[in-house]
Write a protein that holds these residues in place. Structure first.
Motif, short mmCIF file in Angstrom:
data_model
loop_
_atom_site.label_atom_id
_atom_site.label_comp_id
_atom_site.label_asym_id
_atom_site.label_seq_id
_atom_site.Cartn_x
_atom_site.Cartn_y
_atom_site.Cartn_z
N GLY A 1 0.84 -1.21 0.00
CA GLY A 1 0.00 0.00 0.00
C GLY A 1 0.86 1.24 0.00
O GLY A 1 1.96 1.25 0.54
N VAL A 2 0.35 2.29 -0.67
CA VAL A 2 1.08 3.56 -0.66
C VAL A 2 0.37 4.49 0.32
O VAL A 2 -0.79 4.85 0.13
CB VAL A 2 1.12 4.17 -2.08
N LEU A 3 1.08 4.84 1.35
CA LEU A 3 0.49 5.65 2.43
C LEU A 3 0.17 7.07 1.96
O LEU A 3 0.80 7.54 1.04
CB LEU A 3 1.47 5.71 3.61
N SER B 1 7.26 11.15 -1.35
CA SER B 1 7.05 12.59 -1.17
C SER B 1 6.15 13.10 -2.29
O SER B 1 6.09 12.51 -3.37
CB SER B 1 8.38 13.32 -1.23
N TYR B 2 5.43 14.16 -2.01
CA TYR B 2 4.57 14.75 -3.02
C TYR B 2 5.19 15.97 -3.66
O TYR B 2 6.06 16.60 -3.08
CB TYR B 2 3.19 15.08 -2.43
N TYR B 3 4.71 16.26 -4.83
CA TYR B 3 5.17 17.44 -5.57
C TYR B 3 5.00 18.69 -4.70
O TYR B 3 3.98 18.85 -4.04
CB TYR B 3 4.35 17.58 -6.85
N VAL C 1 -1.82 -1.95 -3.82
CA VAL C 1 -3.15 -1.48 -3.43
C VAL C 1 -3.16 0.04 -3.39
O VAL C 1 -2.30 0.66 -2.76
CB VAL C 1 -3.55 -2.06 -2.04
N GLU C 2 -4.09 0.65 -4.11
CA GLU C 2 -4.17 2.11 -4.18
C GLU C 2 -5.55 2.58 -3.75
O GLU C 2 -6.54 1.91 -4.03
CB GLU C 2 -3.89 2.58 -5.62
N ASP C 3 -5.60 3.74 -3.11
CA ASP C 3 -6.90 4.31 -2.77
C ASP C 3 -7.58 4.86 -4.01
O ASP C 3 -8.69 4.51 -4.34
CB ASP C 3 -6.74 5.41 -1.71
N ILE C 4 -6.85 5.70 -4.75
CA ILE C 4 -7.47 6.32 -5.91
C ILE C 4 -6.40 6.57 -6.98
O ILE C 4 -5.28 6.98 -6.66
CB ILE C 4 -8.20 7.64 -5.51
#
Ligand code: IMP
Ligand code: MG
Length: 462
Positions: free
Chosen positions: A327-329, A355-357, A382-385
């Motif tokens: 999963g990606v937190l 990290s995010y942009y 597994v991804e949320d969206i």
């Protein structure tokens, strides 16, 4: 001046430039010096894109915009100096089968040409080409001259790659991308920001590398899409100015698709673009305060039912195996916990965090990597969206470097209408419209994760 003297002078100039100039300034100077010394009409440096699929005119001298705009020469079908690493001379460009665009060469008044490979550490990364207006047999010393100029350029390019990597400026895999060494002048700040976003996700881009004539026959009005993404073979057009331009752009894109059915292009409107940036906390929409949430979009019961179905599908697919769920937190934690508890097969799980942009670093950083060894294992990501698909593409490339037996993607929500990067999803909970969703783990600036259902975020009026 005798030719030999001109060659010595030009090579001296290029070598001194290589010592003092960044590559994007060296390249235009070098192609001009080479053309003048050879006494040819023009000269061009073409570099391979990171996927080695295309050659891009990175700097040129003496050639028309139309000729350069043909851009993106198919590397496989181009002169074999690129594939074989040897000089190639063509006496008659209008009839030689090795020319990819003989009609353009003819329009341009090119009779003969000479191409030599540009190499970095033995690897061919592009080509230096000289174009002659009159039919011309290139002599050995002329071939040697152009090859030496190409060697100096290759050395400078290698040094630039090394420096960029040392400074952490070059994302992996795009070390010599033409987009890094080509002088780019963006027409609009939003384009520059978009380029940074692509850099962040390590997606190679080229800015306006090709112009398409919009009338059959190649004359008349041209359309130049803003970006080309070589790895995806996709053009992107951003329409961030007045909404009135959008109709005109849409019309052009339709024409382009009709005339060039093989070309893939996507149009991003101002709204698409603002929403894209808002996700990373940038742009005008990010400043808008969220008022709260709209009505329930996916209720707890509906989610629970669908999660059970997904768990059943996964259990069937991996019968007799022990897959690793990754999963990606952090948005995924609710979905992952529920999914896991409904599996009828043994499974292990692990988490990653990236990290995010907009968090300072110019490229994605893995802030938490896997603890389990996934080599030879079945992985279920597994991804949320899944929205643009950029995150997923990056994670899949990262996981593939660990040599798992296979990777399947299981996403609760698929916002397919916004996809930029094609990634295939093996298990999908719900396809959702282009709305910002919160709840069941999904957040808007860390809020609303605790809602037991999924709802549409409601921005405040002002
Ligand atoms: P992508 O790289 O554009 O596909 O972005 C995927 C990530 O963006 C997801 O894992 C989410 O963290 C976030 N995201 C995208 N759309 C939404 C949304 O509607 N609500 C909350 N987070 C979202
Ligand atoms: Mg996520």
């Amino acid at each position: 001046m005798a030719q030999a003297d001109r060659f010595v002078e030009a090579l001296g100039e290029i070598a001194r430039g290589a010592n003092s100039l960044p590559f994007r300034l060296l390249a235009p100077m070098a192609v001009k010096a080479a053309a003048v010394a050879l006494g040819v009409r023009g000269c061009s440096l073409l570099l391979l894109t990171a996927g080695h699929k295309r050659l891009v005119h990175t700097a040129s001298y003496g050639l028309s915009d139309r000729f350069r705009a043909k851009g993106l020469v198919d590397a496989k079908r181009s002169l074999q100096e690129v594939t074989e690493g040897q000089p190639v001379a063509i006496l008659d460009a209008s009839t030689d089968p090795r020319m990819q665009f003989p009609e353009l060469a003819e329009q341009e008044g090119i009779a003969s040409l000479l191409g030599v490979p540009v190499k970095v550490g033995g690897e061919t990364v592009g080509s230096l080409r000289a174009y002659s207006r009159v039919p011309r047999i290139f002599h050995d010393r002329e071939v040697d001259f152009l090859s030496t100029a190409a060697d100096i350029l290759g050395t400078a390019l290698g040094r630039e790659r090394w420096q960029r990597q040392r400074q952490g400026k070059s994302p992996r895999g795009t070390g010599l991308s033409p987009s890094l060494v080509r002088p780019v002048t963006f027409a609009h700040p939003s384009e520059e920001e978009f380029a940074r976003l692509l850099d962040f996700y390590e997606i190679e881009w080229l800015y306006e590398p090709r112009s398409f004539p919009l009338e059959p026959g190649g004359r008349g009005e041209m359309f130049t899409p803003d970006f080309y993404l070589p790895a995806l073979d996709l053009y992107l057009e951003l329409t961030t100015q007045a909404q009135s331009l959008l109709r005109e752009k849409k019309h052009k894109v339709r024409l382009l698709k009709a005339l060039y059915p093989e070309v893939k292009i996507k149009l991003l409107s101002r709204r698409d673009y603002d929403r894209l940036l808002a996700k990373y906390g940038h742009g005008p929409l990010a400043r808008a305060k969220a008022e709260g949430v709209g009505p329930v979009f996916l209720g707890r019961e509906r989610i629970a039912r669908r999660v059970r179905e997904l768990a059943k599908e996964l259990s069937q697919r991996y019968q007799g195996e022990t897959p690793v769920l990754v999963g990606v937190l952090r948005g995924v934690f609710c979905f992952m916990a529920d999914l896991m508890r409904h599996l009828s097969i043994p499974a292990e799980m692990d988490f990653m965090s990236i990290s995010y942009y907009g968090e300072k670093s110019p490229a994605v950083k893995i802030t938490k990597d896997l603890d389990l060894d996934i080599s030879g294992r079945h992985v279920v990501l597994v991804e949320d969206i899944v929205d643009t698909g950029m995150t997923l593409r990056f994670i899949i490339a990262h996981l593939n470097r660990r040599h798992p037996k296979g990777i399947a993607v299981c996403a609760l929500l698929d916002k397919r209408v916004r996809r930029l990067v094609d990634v295939s999803l093996d298990f999908v909970g719900f396809e959702v419209p282009d709305e910002f969703l919160v709840g069941y783990g999904l957040d808007y600036r860390e809020k609303f994760r605790n809602l037991p259902y999924v709802a549409v975020l409601k921005p405040s009026e002002d």
